[in-house]
Enzyme design. Structure first.
Site, PDB file in Angstrom:
ATOM      1  N   HIS A 233       0.809  -1.219   0.000  1.00  0.00           N
ATOM      2  CA  HIS A 233       0.000   0.000   0.000  1.00  0.00           C
ATOM      3  C   HIS A 233       0.844   1.272   0.000  1.00  0.00           C
ATOM      4  CE1 HIS A 233      -3.720   1.915  -0.147  1.00  0.00           C
ATOM      5  NE2 HIS A 233      -4.316   1.459   0.933  1.00  0.00           N
TER       6      HIS A 233
ATOM      7  N   ASP B 216      -2.327   1.791  -4.551  1.00  0.00           N
ATOM      8  CA  ASP B 216      -3.545   2.109  -3.818  1.00  0.00           C
ATOM      9  C   ASP B 216      -4.671   1.164  -4.229  1.00  0.00           C
ATOM     10  OD1 ASP B 216      -4.423   3.012  -6.294  1.00  0.00           O
ATOM     11  OD2 ASP B 216      -4.046   5.123  -5.842  1.00  0.00           O
TER      12      ASP B 216
END
Length: 462
Positions: free
Chosen positions: A438, A442
Protein backbone atom coordinates in the site's frame (compact mmCIF):
# COMPACT_ATOMS: atom_id res chain seq x y z
CA UNK A 1 55.10 -30.15 -15.33
CA UNK A 2 51.56 -29.89 -14.01
CA UNK A 3 50.00 -26.48 -13.48
CA UNK A 4 48.84 -25.29 -10.07
CA UNK A 5 46.16 -22.64 -10.02
CA UNK A 6 43.56 -21.13 -7.74
CA UNK A 7 39.97 -22.20 -8.23
CA UNK A 8 37.72 -19.17 -7.84
CA UNK A 9 34.07 -19.14 -6.79
CA UNK A 10 32.17 -18.57 -10.07
CA UNK A 11 29.24 -16.21 -10.61
CA UNK A 12 25.97 -17.90 -9.66
CA UNK A 13 23.40 -15.29 -10.52
CA UNK A 14 23.02 -11.61 -11.22
CA UNK A 15 22.29 -10.52 -7.65
CA UNK A 16 24.41 -13.10 -5.81
CA UNK A 17 27.58 -11.63 -4.33
CA UNK A 18 28.72 -14.36 -1.97
CA UNK A 19 28.23 -18.02 -1.15
CA UNK A 20 28.61 -20.35 1.81
CA UNK A 21 30.76 -23.47 1.46
CA UNK A 22 28.38 -26.32 2.33
CA UNK A 23 30.33 -29.46 1.51
CA UNK A 24 33.58 -30.38 -0.22
CA UNK A 25 33.01 -33.46 -2.39
CA UNK A 26 36.65 -33.71 -3.46
CA UNK A 27 39.09 -33.81 -0.56
CA UNK A 28 42.71 -32.67 -0.52
CA UNK A 29 44.94 -35.11 -2.38
CA UNK A 30 42.06 -36.64 -4.35
CA UNK A 31 41.94 -36.59 -8.15
CA UNK A 32 38.97 -35.54 -10.27
CA UNK A 33 37.85 -35.39 -13.88
CA UNK A 34 36.51 -32.42 -15.80
CA UNK A 35 32.86 -31.92 -14.88
CA UNK A 36 33.09 -33.68 -11.49
CA UNK A 37 31.42 -31.73 -8.70
CA UNK A 38 34.11 -30.25 -6.48
CA UNK A 39 32.03 -28.38 -3.90
CA UNK A 40 28.45 -27.55 -2.95
CA UNK A 41 27.86 -23.83 -2.35
CA UNK A 42 24.79 -22.30 -0.73
CA UNK A 43 23.53 -18.82 -1.63
CA UNK A 44 20.54 -16.78 -0.52
CA UNK A 45 18.70 -18.16 -3.56
CA UNK A 46 19.58 -21.82 -4.18
CA UNK A 47 22.30 -24.37 -3.47
CA UNK A 48 24.73 -24.86 -6.34
CA UNK A 49 27.09 -27.66 -7.38
CA UNK A 50 30.36 -26.28 -8.75
CA UNK A 51 32.04 -28.56 -11.32
CA UNK A 52 35.73 -29.02 -12.08
CA UNK A 53 36.94 -27.14 -15.19
CA UNK A 54 39.59 -29.75 -16.09
CA UNK A 55 41.16 -33.04 -15.00
CA UNK A 56 43.42 -32.74 -12.00
CA UNK A 57 44.03 -33.09 -8.29
CA UNK A 58 42.79 -31.13 -5.29
CA UNK A 59 45.91 -29.62 -3.72
CA UNK A 60 44.39 -27.54 -0.93
CA UNK A 61 41.07 -26.20 0.31
CA UNK A 62 41.33 -22.45 0.82
CA UNK A 63 37.88 -22.30 2.42
CA UNK A 64 36.27 -24.65 4.92
CA UNK A 65 32.67 -25.79 5.42
CA UNK A 66 30.64 -22.85 6.68
CA UNK A 67 32.97 -20.17 5.32
CA UNK A 68 31.35 -17.27 3.47
CA UNK A 69 33.21 -16.42 0.28
CA UNK A 70 32.77 -13.52 -2.12
CA UNK A 71 32.09 -14.38 -5.75
CA UNK A 72 35.38 -14.24 -7.67
CA UNK A 73 37.57 -15.19 -4.69
CA UNK A 74 39.60 -18.43 -4.53
CA UNK A 75 38.25 -21.39 -2.60
CA UNK A 76 40.80 -24.06 -3.51
CA UNK A 77 44.11 -24.71 -5.18
CA UNK A 78 44.06 -27.24 -8.01
CA UNK A 79 46.75 -29.04 -9.95
CA UNK A 80 45.97 -29.67 -13.61
CA UNK A 81 47.02 -33.14 -14.71
CA UNK A 82 47.25 -32.28 -18.39
CA UNK A 83 49.02 -28.93 -18.19
CA UNK A 84 46.03 -26.82 -19.21
CA UNK A 85 46.56 -23.06 -19.18
CA UNK A 86 45.60 -21.07 -16.11
CA UNK A 87 43.21 -18.95 -18.18
CA UNK A 88 40.48 -21.49 -17.45
CA UNK A 89 40.58 -20.74 -13.73
CA UNK A 90 41.70 -17.24 -12.82
CA UNK A 91 44.66 -17.34 -10.47
CA UNK A 92 44.94 -14.92 -7.59
CA UNK A 93 46.90 -14.65 -4.36
CA UNK A 94 44.14 -12.75 -2.58
CA UNK A 95 43.39 -15.55 -0.13
CA UNK A 96 42.92 -13.31 2.87
CA UNK A 97 39.43 -12.27 1.68
CA UNK A 98 38.04 -15.67 2.66
CA UNK A 99 36.97 -15.30 6.25
CA UNK A 100 34.82 -17.14 8.70
CA UNK A 101 31.70 -15.41 10.01
CA UNK A 102 32.71 -13.48 13.09
CA UNK A 103 30.66 -12.22 15.98
CA UNK A 104 31.20 -9.27 18.24
CA UNK A 105 33.48 -11.38 20.40
CA UNK A 106 35.64 -8.41 21.32
CA UNK A 107 32.73 -6.57 22.93
CA UNK A 108 32.77 -6.81 26.73
CA UNK A 109 30.31 -4.98 28.91
CA UNK A 110 31.80 -2.90 31.65
CA UNK A 111 30.15 -3.06 35.03
CA UNK A 112 28.20 -0.15 36.50
CA UNK A 113 28.06 1.81 33.24
CA UNK A 114 24.90 3.82 32.58
CA UNK A 115 22.83 3.28 29.46
CA UNK A 116 23.97 6.59 27.98
CA UNK A 117 27.67 5.68 28.20
CA UNK A 118 29.35 4.26 25.14
CA UNK A 119 31.67 1.31 25.67
CA UNK A 120 34.92 1.63 23.78
CA UNK A 121 36.69 -1.48 22.64
CA UNK A 122 40.01 0.10 21.81
CA UNK A 123 42.22 -0.81 18.93
CA UNK A 124 45.29 1.22 18.00
CA UNK A 125 44.83 4.87 18.91
CA UNK A 126 41.18 4.18 19.70
CA UNK A 127 40.92 6.40 22.75
CA UNK A 128 42.77 9.24 21.05
CA UNK A 129 40.56 9.01 17.96
CA UNK A 130 37.38 9.08 20.03
CA UNK A 131 38.62 12.14 21.89
CA UNK A 132 39.34 13.91 18.61
CA UNK A 133 35.85 13.14 17.34
CA UNK A 134 34.16 14.18 20.60
CA UNK A 135 32.11 10.98 20.77
CA UNK A 136 30.16 10.48 23.97
CA UNK A 137 26.61 9.44 23.05
CA UNK A 138 25.09 6.11 22.21
CA UNK A 139 25.05 6.84 18.47
CA UNK A 140 28.85 6.56 18.01
CA UNK A 141 29.49 5.67 14.39
CA UNK A 142 31.39 2.65 13.16
CA UNK A 143 34.52 3.74 11.38
CA UNK A 144 35.17 6.88 13.41
CA UNK A 145 38.89 6.65 14.02
CA UNK A 146 40.21 3.17 14.74
CA UNK A 147 37.80 2.04 17.41
CA UNK A 148 34.57 0.11 17.54
CA UNK A 149 31.89 1.45 19.81
CA UNK A 150 28.35 0.51 20.66
CA UNK A 151 25.70 1.53 23.13
CA UNK A 152 26.16 -0.49 26.28
CA UNK A 153 22.42 -0.94 26.49
CA UNK A 154 22.20 -2.36 22.98
CA UNK A 155 25.03 -4.87 22.71
CA UNK A 156 23.62 -7.90 20.91
CA UNK A 157 25.99 -10.78 21.43
CA UNK A 158 23.97 -12.88 18.94
CA UNK A 159 24.61 -10.43 16.07
CA UNK A 160 27.18 -11.86 13.67
CA UNK A 161 29.26 -9.25 11.86
CA UNK A 162 31.76 -10.49 9.30
CA UNK A 163 34.81 -8.44 8.36
CA UNK A 164 33.15 -7.61 5.04
CA UNK A 165 29.97 -6.33 6.73
CA UNK A 166 32.09 -4.42 9.24
CA UNK A 167 33.96 -2.76 6.37
CA UNK A 168 30.71 -1.73 4.62
CA UNK A 169 29.31 -0.39 7.89
CA UNK A 170 32.42 1.73 8.49
CA UNK A 171 32.39 3.10 4.94
CA UNK A 172 28.73 4.14 5.33
CA UNK A 173 29.05 5.38 8.95
CA UNK A 174 26.53 2.88 10.30
CA UNK A 175 26.57 2.45 14.07
CA UNK A 176 26.54 -0.99 15.65
CA UNK A 177 23.22 -0.09 17.22
CA UNK A 178 21.78 0.61 13.77
CA UNK A 179 23.51 -2.47 12.36
CA UNK A 180 21.77 -4.63 14.96
CA UNK A 181 18.37 -3.48 13.69
CA UNK A 182 18.96 -4.65 10.11
CA UNK A 183 16.99 -7.87 9.31
CA UNK A 184 19.59 -10.64 9.08
CA UNK A 185 19.05 -13.51 6.61
CA UNK A 186 22.29 -15.39 7.21
CA UNK A 187 22.67 -18.73 8.91
CA UNK A 188 22.10 -18.55 12.70
CA UNK A 189 21.22 -14.86 12.54
CA UNK A 190 24.35 -13.77 10.68
CA UNK A 191 24.17 -10.41 8.95
CA UNK A 192 25.05 -10.80 5.29
CA UNK A 193 26.54 -8.29 2.90
CA UNK A 194 23.34 -8.43 0.86
CA UNK A 195 21.31 -7.54 3.99
CA UNK A 196 23.32 -4.36 4.51
CA UNK A 197 23.24 -3.41 0.82
CA UNK A 198 19.46 -3.92 0.75
CA UNK A 199 19.15 -1.82 3.91
CA UNK A 200 21.14 0.98 2.28
CA UNK A 201 19.03 0.70 -0.88
CA UNK A 202 15.89 0.99 1.27
CA UNK A 203 17.11 4.35 2.52
CA UNK A 204 18.29 3.21 5.98
CA UNK A 205 14.83 3.15 7.62
CA UNK A 206 16.31 2.65 11.12
CA UNK A 207 18.96 5.36 10.84
CA UNK A 208 17.23 7.71 13.25
CA UNK A 209 15.58 5.11 15.48
CA UNK A 210 15.74 5.94 19.16
CA UNK A 211 18.41 4.16 21.15
CA UNK A 212 17.44 1.80 23.90
CA UNK A 213 17.33 3.45 27.30
CA UNK A 214 16.76 2.24 30.82
CA UNK A 215 14.25 5.06 31.24
CA UNK A 216 10.81 3.79 30.16
CA UNK A 217 9.02 5.73 27.43
CA UNK A 218 5.31 5.79 28.32
CA UNK A 219 4.33 6.35 24.66
CA UNK A 220 6.40 3.52 23.19
CA UNK A 221 4.91 0.17 22.20
CA UNK A 222 6.73 -2.81 23.64
CA UNK A 223 6.35 -6.43 22.72
CA UNK A 224 4.81 -8.16 25.73
CA UNK A 225 7.13 -10.69 27.31
CA UNK A 226 4.56 -13.46 27.43
CA UNK A 227 5.56 -16.94 28.51
CA UNK A 228 3.66 -19.37 26.33
CA UNK A 229 3.41 -23.06 27.00
CA UNK A 230 4.74 -24.33 23.70
CA UNK A 231 4.12 -27.93 24.69
CA UNK A 232 6.29 -30.94 24.12
CA UNK A 233 6.91 -33.10 21.11
CA UNK A 234 9.35 -33.85 18.37
CA UNK A 235 11.78 -30.96 17.77
CA UNK A 236 12.67 -30.35 14.12
CA UNK A 237 15.41 -27.85 13.36
CA UNK A 238 14.65 -25.61 10.41
CA UNK A 239 16.81 -26.35 7.41
CA UNK A 240 18.69 -23.49 5.78
CA UNK A 241 16.05 -22.80 3.13
CA UNK A 242 13.16 -22.85 5.61
CA UNK A 243 15.07 -20.44 7.83
CA UNK A 244 15.61 -18.08 4.88
CA UNK A 245 11.92 -18.31 3.94
CA UNK A 246 10.92 -17.47 7.51
CA UNK A 247 13.21 -14.43 7.59
CA UNK A 248 12.00 -13.32 4.16
CA UNK A 249 8.34 -13.53 5.19
CA UNK A 250 8.88 -11.63 8.45
CA UNK A 251 10.86 -8.99 6.59
CA UNK A 252 8.13 -8.62 3.97
CA UNK A 253 5.35 -8.13 6.51
CA UNK A 254 7.53 -5.74 8.49
CA UNK A 255 8.47 -3.72 5.39
CA UNK A 256 5.30 -3.55 3.29
CA UNK A 257 1.85 -2.53 4.55
CA UNK A 258 -0.15 -5.40 3.06
CA UNK A 259 -3.64 -4.92 1.63
CA UNK A 260 -5.50 -7.85 0.07
CA UNK A 261 -8.29 -7.52 -2.50
CA UNK A 262 -10.55 -10.34 -3.72
CA UNK A 263 -12.54 -11.03 -6.86
CA UNK A 264 -14.42 -14.04 -8.17
CA UNK A 265 -13.95 -15.19 -11.75
CA UNK A 266 -16.24 -17.34 -13.85
CA UNK A 267 -13.68 -19.49 -15.66
CA UNK A 268 -16.18 -21.90 -17.25
CA UNK A 269 -15.14 -20.98 -20.80
CA UNK A 270 -11.45 -21.26 -19.89
CA UNK A 271 -11.94 -24.71 -18.34
CA UNK A 272 -13.94 -25.93 -21.35
CA UNK A 273 -11.34 -24.56 -23.78
CA UNK A 274 -8.49 -26.25 -21.91
CA UNK A 275 -10.32 -29.57 -21.69
CA UNK A 276 -10.94 -29.46 -25.42
CA UNK A 277 -7.45 -28.35 -26.44
CA UNK A 278 -4.98 -29.93 -23.96
CA UNK A 279 -4.65 -33.09 -26.07
CA UNK A 280 -4.09 -31.35 -29.42
CA UNK A 281 -1.87 -28.78 -27.68
CA UNK A 282 0.48 -31.48 -26.39
CA UNK A 283 0.53 -33.24 -29.76
CA UNK A 284 1.35 -30.01 -31.60
CA UNK A 285 3.79 -28.39 -29.17
CA UNK A 286 5.03 -31.32 -27.09
CA UNK A 287 4.05 -29.57 -23.85
CA UNK A 288 1.41 -30.25 -21.19
CA UNK A 289 -1.19 -27.51 -20.91
CA UNK A 290 -1.84 -26.92 -17.21
CA UNK A 291 -3.66 -23.92 -15.79
CA UNK A 292 -0.43 -22.22 -14.69
CA UNK A 293 0.60 -21.02 -18.19
CA UNK A 294 -2.90 -19.60 -18.63
CA UNK A 295 -2.58 -17.71 -15.33
CA UNK A 296 0.88 -16.40 -16.28
CA UNK A 297 -0.40 -15.26 -19.67
CA UNK A 298 -3.39 -13.42 -18.12
CA UNK A 299 -1.19 -11.71 -15.52
CA UNK A 300 1.37 -10.60 -18.13
CA UNK A 301 -1.37 -9.10 -20.32
CA UNK A 302 -2.91 -7.28 -17.33
CA UNK A 303 0.48 -5.88 -16.27
CA UNK A 304 0.88 -4.31 -19.72
CA UNK A 305 -2.32 -2.35 -19.04
CA UNK A 306 -1.37 -1.51 -15.43
CA UNK A 307 2.45 -1.26 -15.48
CA UNK A 308 2.68 0.41 -12.06
CA UNK A 309 1.79 -2.90 -10.41
CA UNK A 310 5.11 -4.20 -11.80
CA UNK A 311 7.25 -2.10 -9.49
CA UNK A 312 9.55 -1.92 -6.47
CA UNK A 313 10.30 0.68 -3.80
CA UNK A 314 13.75 2.25 -3.68
CA UNK A 315 13.78 4.64 -0.73
CA UNK A 316 11.50 7.48 -1.81
CA UNK A 317 11.52 6.36 -5.45
CA UNK A 318 9.32 3.89 -7.32
CA UNK A 319 11.00 1.67 -9.90
CA UNK A 320 8.53 0.59 -12.59
CA UNK A 321 10.19 -2.46 -14.14
CA UNK A 322 10.91 -2.59 -17.85
CA UNK A 323 10.56 -6.36 -18.04
CA UNK A 324 7.56 -8.44 -17.07
CA UNK A 325 9.01 -11.52 -15.35
CA UNK A 326 6.32 -13.61 -13.67
CA UNK A 327 7.36 -15.91 -10.83
CA UNK A 328 5.35 -18.97 -9.85
CA UNK A 329 5.57 -20.27 -6.30
CA UNK A 330 6.48 -23.96 -6.52
CA UNK A 331 6.72 -26.61 -3.82
CA UNK A 332 9.98 -28.53 -3.47
CA UNK A 333 10.15 -32.19 -2.38
CA UNK A 334 11.30 -30.97 1.06
CA UNK A 335 8.06 -29.02 1.46
CA UNK A 336 9.82 -25.67 1.08
CA UNK A 337 8.75 -23.17 -1.57
CA UNK A 338 10.78 -21.66 -4.37
CA UNK A 339 9.80 -19.17 -7.07
CA UNK A 340 11.07 -19.95 -10.59
CA UNK A 341 10.53 -17.08 -13.02
CA UNK A 342 9.09 -16.94 -16.54
CA UNK A 343 11.19 -14.19 -18.12
CA UNK A 344 9.56 -11.65 -20.46
CA UNK A 345 6.22 -13.41 -20.19
CA UNK A 346 4.45 -10.65 -22.12
CA UNK A 347 6.58 -11.34 -25.18
CA UNK A 348 5.97 -15.10 -25.27
CA UNK A 349 3.25 -17.17 -26.85
CA UNK A 350 1.22 -19.62 -24.77
CA UNK A 351 3.29 -22.61 -26.01
CA UNK A 352 6.50 -20.81 -25.03
CA UNK A 353 5.13 -19.99 -21.57
CA UNK A 354 3.99 -23.61 -21.14
CA UNK A 355 7.46 -24.84 -22.09
CA UNK A 356 9.07 -22.58 -19.47
CA UNK A 357 6.55 -23.57 -16.79
CA UNK A 358 6.89 -27.31 -17.43
CA UNK A 359 10.69 -27.20 -17.59
CA UNK A 360 11.06 -25.32 -14.32
CA UNK A 361 8.37 -27.37 -12.55
CA UNK A 362 10.26 -30.54 -13.46
CA UNK A 363 13.57 -29.08 -12.29
CA UNK A 364 11.98 -27.99 -9.01
CA UNK A 365 10.71 -31.52 -8.34
CA UNK A 366 14.27 -32.79 -8.87
CA UNK A 367 15.90 -29.99 -6.82
CA UNK A 368 17.83 -28.93 -9.92
CA UNK A 369 16.74 -25.32 -10.41
CA UNK A 370 19.64 -23.02 -11.21
CA UNK A 371 20.33 -19.45 -10.13
CA UNK A 372 19.12 -18.02 -13.45
CA UNK A 373 15.78 -19.81 -13.09
CA UNK A 374 14.80 -17.94 -9.93
CA UNK A 375 16.22 -14.46 -10.41
CA UNK A 376 14.71 -11.29 -11.82
CA UNK A 377 11.07 -11.78 -10.84
CA UNK A 378 8.86 -8.68 -10.95
CA UNK A 379 5.48 -10.24 -10.01
CA UNK A 380 4.55 -13.57 -8.38
CA UNK A 381 1.64 -16.00 -8.67
CA UNK A 382 0.83 -18.50 -5.90
CA UNK A 383 -1.62 -21.21 -6.96
CA UNK A 384 -3.13 -22.11 -3.58
CA UNK A 385 -5.91 -23.97 -5.38
CA UNK A 386 -3.41 -26.76 -5.99
CA UNK A 387 -3.79 -27.65 -2.31
CA UNK A 388 -7.57 -27.37 -2.38
CA UNK A 389 -7.72 -23.89 -0.86
CA UNK A 390 -10.65 -21.69 -1.81
CA UNK A 391 -8.47 -18.56 -1.59
CA UNK A 392 -5.43 -17.18 0.21
CA UNK A 393 -3.87 -14.01 1.55
CA UNK A 394 -0.33 -14.31 0.15
CA UNK A 395 2.69 -12.43 1.50
CA UNK A 396 4.46 -10.20 -1.01
CA UNK A 397 7.66 -11.62 -2.47
CA UNK A 398 10.06 -8.74 -1.78
CA UNK A 399 11.07 -6.50 -3.42
CA UNK A 400 7.99 -6.82 -5.62
CA UNK A 401 4.87 -4.72 -5.12
CA UNK A 402 2.16 -7.39 -5.38
CA UNK A 403 1.40 -11.11 -5.45
CA UNK A 404 -1.62 -12.97 -6.84
CA UNK A 405 -3.15 -16.09 -5.29
CA UNK A 406 -5.41 -18.31 -7.42
CA UNK A 407 -7.88 -20.53 -5.58
CA UNK A 408 -9.42 -23.88 -6.43
CA UNK A 409 -11.71 -24.04 -9.47
CA UNK A 410 -15.02 -25.29 -8.16
CA UNK A 411 -18.31 -26.02 -9.90
CA UNK A 412 -21.45 -24.60 -8.37
CA UNK A 413 -24.89 -23.27 -9.23
CA UNK A 414 -24.88 -19.63 -10.31
CA UNK A 415 -27.66 -17.26 -11.31
CA UNK A 416 -27.05 -16.18 -14.92
CA UNK A 417 -28.89 -13.34 -16.62
CA UNK A 418 -29.36 -13.39 -20.40
CA UNK A 419 -31.64 -10.96 -22.22
CA UNK A 420 -33.13 -9.94 -18.91
CA UNK A 421 -34.02 -13.50 -17.97
CA UNK A 422 -32.47 -15.21 -14.92
CA UNK A 423 -31.54 -18.88 -14.94
CA UNK A 424 -29.49 -21.21 -12.80
CA UNK A 425 -26.48 -22.84 -14.44
CA UNK A 426 -23.55 -24.96 -13.31
CA UNK A 427 -20.45 -22.78 -13.64
CA UNK A 428 -16.74 -23.21 -12.84
CA UNK A 429 -15.83 -20.46 -10.37
CA UNK A 430 -12.48 -19.37 -8.95
CA UNK A 431 -11.45 -16.85 -6.29
CA UNK A 432 -8.51 -14.55 -6.98
CA UNK A 433 -6.78 -12.57 -4.23
CA UNK A 434 -4.16 -9.87 -4.68
CA UNK A 435 -1.91 -8.72 -1.85
CA UNK A 436 -0.24 -5.42 -2.66
CA UNK A 437 2.15 -2.94 -1.06
CA UNK A 438 0.00 0.00 0.00
CA UNK A 439 3.02 2.31 0.00
CA UNK A 440 2.95 2.45 -3.80
CA UNK A 441 -0.23 0.64 -4.85
CA UNK A 442 -3.55 2.11 -3.82
CA UNK A 443 -6.94 0.41 -3.84
CA UNK A 444 -7.91 1.70 -7.28
CA UNK A 445 -4.79 0.34 -8.98
CA UNK A 446 -4.84 -2.94 -7.06
CA UNK A 447 -8.56 -3.53 -7.62
CA UNK A 448 -8.46 -2.53 -11.30
CA UNK A 449 -5.51 -4.80 -12.01
CA UNK A 450 -7.12 -7.73 -10.22
CA UNK A 451 -10.38 -7.24 -12.11
CA UNK A 452 -8.46 -7.13 -15.41
CA UNK A 453 -6.74 -10.46 -14.63
CA UNK A 454 -10.18 -11.97 -13.93
CA UNK A 455 -11.54 -10.51 -17.18
CA UNK A 456 -8.77 -12.15 -19.20
CA UNK A 457 -9.40 -15.50 -17.49
CA UNK A 458 -13.12 -15.23 -18.19
CA UNK A 459 -12.66 -14.55 -21.88
CA UNK A 460 -13.06 -17.49 -24.24
CA UNK A 461 -9.74 -18.17 -25.98
CA UNK A 462 -9.59 -18.39 -29.73
Amino acid sequence: MANKTDFILPKMGESITEGTILNWLIQEGETFSEGDILVEVGTDKVDNEVPAPFDGMMVKHLASDGDVVEIGKPVAQLEASNGKPESEVTATDDHQEIKKPAGLEDLEKEKNVSSNTVEHISMKKGAESNKQNGSSGSQERVGTGNSKSVSSSYVNQDLFVSPLVDKIARENHISYEELARIPATGNEGRLRKSDVIQYLNDGRPNQFAQSVSNEPDPTAYRIPQLKFDKGTGKIIKMDRMRSMIADHMVYSVHTSPHVTAYVEADVTDLVNWRNKNKGPFQEKHGERLTFTPLFVDAVARAIKEFPNINASVDGKNIIVKENINVGMATALPSGNLIVPVVKNADQKSLPEIAADVNRMANLARENKLGGDDIKGGTFTISNVGTFGSLMGTPIINQPEAAILATGIIKKRAEVMTKDGVDSIEIRSMMMLSLSFDHRIVDGFLGGSFLRKVADYLEQARG
